[in-house]
Motif scaffolding. Structure first.
Motif, PDB file in Angstrom:
ATOM      1  N   GLU A  56      27.420 -24.976 -22.573  1.00  0.00           N
ATOM      2  CA  GLU A  56      26.740 -26.276 -22.675  1.00  0.00           C
ATOM      3  C   GLU A  56      27.462 -27.336 -21.844  1.00  0.00           C
ATOM      4  N   ASP A  57      28.798 -27.305 -21.858  1.00  0.00           N
ATOM      5  CA  ASP A  57      29.556 -28.316 -21.125  1.00  0.00           C
ATOM      6  C   ASP A  57      29.326 -28.213 -19.622  1.00  0.00           C
ATOM      7  N   ARG A  58      29.283 -26.997 -19.089  1.00  0.00           N
ATOM      8  CA  ARG A  58      29.135 -26.834 -17.638  1.00  0.00           C
ATOM      9  C   ARG A  58      27.707 -27.073 -17.162  1.00  0.00           C
ATOM     10  N   LEU A  59      26.739 -26.798 -18.018  1.00  0.00           N
ATOM     11  CA  LEU A  59      25.345 -26.892 -17.567  1.00  0.00           C
ATOM     12  C   LEU A  59      24.624 -28.134 -18.084  1.00  0.00           C
ATOM     13  N   ALA A  60      25.313 -28.975 -18.833  1.00  0.00           N
ATOM     14  CA  ALA A  60      24.678 -30.180 -19.362  1.00  0.00           C
ATOM     15  C   ALA A  60      24.079 -31.013 -18.231  1.00  0.00           C
ATOM     16  N   HIS A  61      22.806 -31.331 -18.395  1.00  0.00           N
ATOM     17  CA  HIS A  61      22.076 -32.209 -17.463  1.00  0.00           C
ATOM     18  C   HIS A  61      21.839 -31.585 -16.088  1.00  0.00           C
ATOM     19  N   ARG A  62      22.175 -30.295 -15.905  1.00  0.00           N
ATOM     20  CA  ARG A  62      21.928 -29.646 -14.618  1.00  0.00           C
ATOM     21  C   ARG A  62      20.517 -29.077 -14.591  1.00  0.00           C
ATOM     22  N   ARG A  63      19.909 -29.083 -13.416  1.00  0.00           N
ATOM     23  CA  ARG A  63      18.588 -28.524 -13.205  1.00  0.00           C
ATOM     24  C   ARG A  63      18.645 -27.505 -12.073  1.00  0.00           C
ATOM     25  N   PHE A  64      17.842 -26.436 -12.221  1.00  0.00           N
ATOM     26  CA  PHE A  64      17.813 -25.386 -11.216  1.00  0.00           C
ATOM     27  C   PHE A  64      16.373 -24.934 -11.003  1.00  0.00           C
ATOM     28  N   ASP A  65      16.112 -24.451  -9.798  1.00  0.00           N
ATOM     29  CA  ASP A  65      14.792 -23.874  -9.545  1.00  0.00           C
ATOM     30  C   ASP A  65      14.674 -22.494 -10.178  1.00  0.00           C
ATOM     31  N   ALA A  66      15.781 -21.782 -10.254  1.00  0.00           N
ATOM     32  CA  ALA A  66      15.753 -20.435 -10.842  1.00  0.00           C
ATOM     33  C   ALA A  66      17.135 -20.089 -11.380  1.00  0.00           C
ATOM     34  N   CYS A  67      17.140 -19.169 -12.334  1.00  0.00           N
ATOM     35  CA  CYS A  67      18.392 -18.646 -12.884  1.00  0.00           C
ATOM     36  C   CYS A  67      18.254 -17.132 -13.007  1.00  0.00           C
ATOM     37  N   VAL A  68      19.265 -16.398 -12.540  1.00  0.00           N
ATOM     38  CA  VAL A  68      19.329 -14.956 -12.736  1.00  0.00           C
ATOM     39  C   VAL A  68      20.525 -14.683 -13.633  1.00  0.00           C
ATOM     40  N   ALA A  86      15.763 -25.024 -21.223  1.00  0.00           N
ATOM     41  CA  ALA A  86      14.357 -25.389 -21.460  1.00  0.00           C
ATOM     42  C   ALA A  86      14.045 -26.715 -20.771  1.00  0.00           C
ATOM     43  N   GLY A  87      13.023 -26.691 -19.931  1.00  0.00           N
ATOM     44  CA  GLY A  87      12.637 -27.898 -19.203  1.00  0.00           C
ATOM     45  C   GLY A  87      13.516 -28.203 -18.007  1.00  0.00           C
ATOM     46  N   ARG A  88      14.533 -27.358 -17.771  1.00  0.00           N
ATOM     47  CA  ARG A  88      15.465 -27.639 -16.668  1.00  0.00           C
ATOM     48  C   ARG A  88      15.628 -26.467 -15.703  1.00  0.00           C
ATOM     49  N   VAL A  89      14.791 -25.444 -15.851  1.00  0.00           N
ATOM     50  CA  VAL A  89      14.753 -24.346 -14.891  1.00  0.00           C
ATOM     51  C   VAL A  89      13.298 -23.918 -14.733  1.00  0.00           C
ATOM     52  N   ARG A  90      12.908 -23.613 -13.524  1.00  0.00           N
ATOM     53  CA  ARG A  90      11.520 -23.238 -13.259  1.00  0.00           C
ATOM     54  C   ARG A  90      11.254 -21.749 -13.463  1.00  0.00           C
ATOM     55  N   HIS A  91      12.315 -20.954 -13.416  1.00  0.00           N
ATOM     56  CA  HIS A  91      12.159 -19.510 -13.639  1.00  0.00           C
ATOM     57  C   HIS A  91      13.496 -18.932 -14.056  1.00  0.00           C
ATOM     58  N   HIS A  92      13.495 -18.194 -15.157  1.00  0.00           N
ATOM     59  CA  HIS A  92      14.706 -17.548 -15.654  1.00  0.00           C
ATOM     60  C   HIS A  92      14.471 -16.039 -15.671  1.00  0.00           C
ATOM     61  N   LEU A 213      11.826 -14.373  -7.794  1.00  0.00           N
ATOM     62  CA  LEU A 213      12.083 -15.742  -8.228  1.00  0.00           C
ATOM     63  C   LEU A 213      10.920 -16.664  -7.867  1.00  0.00           C
ATOM     64  N   GLY A 214      10.458 -17.395  -8.856  1.00  0.00           N
ATOM     65  CA  GLY A 214       9.372 -18.342  -8.657  1.00  0.00           C
ATOM     66  C   GLY A 214       7.985 -17.767  -8.815  1.00  0.00           C
ATOM     67  N   ARG A 215       7.850 -16.484  -9.101  1.00  0.00           N
ATOM     68  CA  ARG A 215       6.529 -15.869  -9.249  1.00  0.00           C
ATOM     69  C   ARG A 215       6.032 -16.084 -10.672  1.00  0.00           C
ATOM     70  N   GLU A 216       5.169 -17.050 -10.841  1.00  0.00           N
ATOM     71  CA  GLU A 216       4.726 -17.460 -12.176  1.00  0.00           C
ATOM     72  C   GLU A 216       4.017 -16.357 -12.933  1.00  0.00           C
TER      73      GLU A 216
END
Length: 332
Positions: A56-68, A86-92, A213-216
């Protein structure tokens, strides 16, 4: 894209990192920082133990297009990352395992994605089985957490893999056969190596992960990855022998006799264990156009890398090679 890779400092993670960088993506690695990576100043690094508040400390307030996520092993891992991003990555994308099928009662071979649901095996009493069972159960718990989050709108995809082979395999599994084939002596195959195997190559995993990545259309879905060919273990080792130019004979021997000789069958033949998943990759092929490289091409890459960069020491278990050869002579 800006891609967060959890793990990423060995084997598939390294292959994925290079693919993402080559495609022009920005990459952030998050791991415990205990192992070096080869990316130099090309990536951002976050040092964190995901089992603590570090995540939580490292990723607080960070946003990403994708996460693997290459390092998710428990239900808590899945729940926490879904809540955090939740709400901060477009694809996990979570990397899972074929062992989610093996812990199922009556698991079919090959296992398809729809075979996931069903009762799981009771906790085994044999300590040799317990670690594999716990691994499969933990991955199922993680998948279930992400599947629930996906139903609530979290853009998660799960990717299941069997045994992963490749030039960077730090478990050195296929290498165990290569050392024996190149010393010229007989190679013991427990129970003859007659069971069929279906693995996946590390570079093909990285290629699939980077491409998905990004394929909805994949959100909420699970996909099996595997090679198309299904040789027996004896056929697989025989093909590796041909590529290496080895004339070592393959010797069928009962597993029980190997154990009676005080040897561990999995040390001399890592692909002979019962915890070896066998997956059907038809969904990834039909829906996403995935086609695995031919098996011989993958074996050729591994063999070429091994011959060009042979490690100074053989893998664990090779120290008992003399006893293996004695057993092979007695079998003959």
């Amino acid at each position: 894209m800006h891609v967060l890779v959890i793990g990423g400092n060995r084997f598939v993670g390294r292959l994925l990192g290079w693919r993402l960088l080559a495609a022009g993506h920005a990459v952030t690695l998050l791991n415990r920082g205990r192992l070096p990576d080869p990316f130099g100043d090309r990536v951002e690094r976050l040092v964190a133990d995901r089992t603590t508040r570090d995540l939580e400390d490292r990723l607080a307030h960070r946003r990403f297009d994708a996460c693997v996520d290459l390092a998710a092993y428990t239900g808590d891992d899945g729940q926490r990352i879904a809540a955090l991003l939740a709400g901060r990555v477009r694809h996990h994308v979570m990397v899972s395992t074929g062992q989610v099928y093996l812990v199922r009662e009556g698991c079919p071979r090959p296992a398809r994605e729809e075979d996931y649901d069903g009762p799981v095996m009771a906790r085994p009493s044999d300590p040799q089985d317990l670690a594999d069972w716990e691994y499969g159960i933990g991955k199922r718990d993680c998948e279930d957490a992400l599947a629930a989050a996906a139903r609530a709108g979290f853009p998660a995809t799960r990717v299941r893999m069997p045994m992963v082979n490749g030039e960077l395999d730090y478990f050195r599994r296929l290498e165990a056969y290569a050392w024996r084939l190149l010393d010229g002596g007989p190679v013991l195959l427990p129970d003859g190596g007659t069971h069929r195997v279906r693995h996946v190559h590390g570079s093909e995993v990285a290629r699939f992960l980077a491409g998905i990545l990004g394929r909805e259309g994949t959100f909420g879905q699970a996909y099996n990855l595997a090679q198309e060919e299904t040789p027996t273990l004896a056929e697989l080792v025989g093909r590796l022998a041909e590529i290496l130019g080895s004339r070592s004979p393959l010797v069928a021997i009962p597993e029980a006799r190997i154990r009676e000789a005080g040897l561990d069958p999995l040390r001399l033949s890592p692909f002979s264990g019962r915890w070896m998943s066998f997956l059907d990759p038809s969904r990834a092929a039909a829906q996403l156009g995935f086609r695995h490289l031919p098996l011989d091409a993958c074996l050729g890459r591994i063999a070429a890398s091994f011959l060009a960069h042979t490690p100074p020491e053989p893998p664990a278990g090779y120290a008992d090679r003399r006893r293996e050869l004695e057993l092979a002579r007695a079998q003959a």
